[in-house]
Design an enzyme around this catalytic site. Structure first.
Site, PDB file in Angstrom:
ATOM      1  CG  ASN A   2      77.257   3.505 -30.638  1.00  0.00           C
ATOM      2  OD1 ASN A   2      77.856   3.766 -29.607  1.00  0.00           O
ATOM      3  ND2 ASN A   2      76.591   4.418 -31.324  1.00  0.00           N
TER       4      ASN A   2
ATOM      5  CE1 TYR B  81      84.496  14.921 -26.955  1.00  0.00           C
ATOM      6  CE2 TYR B  81      83.304  12.845 -26.720  1.00  0.00           C
ATOM      7  CZ  TYR B  81      84.479  13.569 -26.654  1.00  0.00           C
ATOM      8  OH  TYR B  81      85.642  12.950 -26.304  1.00  0.00           O
TER       9      TYR B  81
END
Length: 291
Positions: free
Chosen positions: A110, A261
């Site tokens: 990631n 978010y």
């Protein structure tokens, strides 16, 4: 920006990883994959098996018979949210796995590598063949070219050469390795799970702690910025994984988008409750609006 998950010393590693990825579905909806490590008695070594494809976790692993072939003792998984590499190419679906001189390697990553173009050009000129357009594939190629003999130190060599943000879990033969960039941009947490029937210990690594909750694992701590954590059978016996560290940076740089978010409200990231951080942000906005 993708979700990663790993579990070591589990009787049901593929199932644990499936549930972990399911709870991290919000971090990537384009594709999902799982690689499982199983010891092959006939060949006297660990072999990898995998299943991955485009779509949501529930779609990629819709057929329950998939898990009958994904037996083993360790697994890593990945939810894809493309930032580099085409989202249309199935070659970019992680985890990536390969066989090299030291055995087998699989990686789920990631983040973004800011010097990936330079490194990719150098490796291509040296004769390296790339199968994907994702920056993640650079890391196993760098590790494979390392002069070190042990996978842990090969990964260290590779990460010394890359720049940018990364949290990753790696299967290297009979070991699992978790790593986080020196700035600590992306979150990565370490947990543990006890088998209720035997009391046997399993270690778990995930982008967010919500992936621990779904499999009833206990959050231990965050993987530290610049830490490369080794989990193997000795770590299970001693109940203490081994770590080495990349050279430290002068400052840390946590991504604010994780709080506003990316992350789930019920997760703990960067050692803080996402829900509480969002509430405090709202209170600060309210105070500012009244000035």
């Amino acid at each position: 920006m993708c979700g990663v998950f790993g579990v070591f010393n589990s009787k049901t590693p593929a199932e644990d990883t499936f549930y972990g990825l399911y709870s991290l579905q919000h971090r990537g909806q384009e594709a999902a994959g799982i690689v499982v490590a199983e010891y092959n008695k006939a060949r006297k070594k660990t072999l990898f098996k995998q299943h991955k494809g485009p779509g949501l976790v529930s779609e990629v692993f819709r057929d329950e018979q998939i898990f009958e072939s994904l037996t083993g003792y360790a697994a890593i998984g990945h939810n894809r949210y493309s930032t580099t590499g085409s989202s249309k190419s199935t070659n970019n679906i992680q985890p990536f796995s390969l066989t090299y001189r030291s055995g087998s390697l699989a990686i789920a990553h990631n983040g973004n590598l800011t010097n990936s173009r330079h490194l990719r050009r150098e490796l291509t000129e040296q004769g390296v063949i790339f199968q994907a357009s994702s920056d993640t594939e650079i890391i196993p190629h760098l590790a494979a070219r390392s002069k070190e003999k042990e996978p842990l130190h090969q990964i260290y060599d590779a990460l010394r050469q890359v720049e940018g943000a990364y949290s990753m879990v790696i299967l290297a033969n009979n070991q699992m390795i978790a790593a986080r960039d020196p700035f600590g941009v992306r979150p990565l947490a370490l947990g543990r799970k006890l088998d209720p029937s035997t009391g046997e210990l399993a270690y778990v690594v995930a982008s967010e702690t919500c992936a621990f909750d779904i499999i009833k694992a206990e959050y231990i701590r965050d993987i530290e910025p610049g830490e490369i954590l080794l989990i193997d059978h000795l770590a299970i016996t001693n109940e203490k994984p081994v770590s080495i560290f990349l050279p430290p940076t002068e400052r840390k740089a946590r991504c604010i988008f994780e709080y506003v978010y990316f992350a789930r409200p019920d997760s703990f990231i960067f050692e803080n409750s996402v829900d509480k951080v969002r509430r405090n942000l709202g209170k600060n906005l309210a105070r500012e609006s009244n000035v």
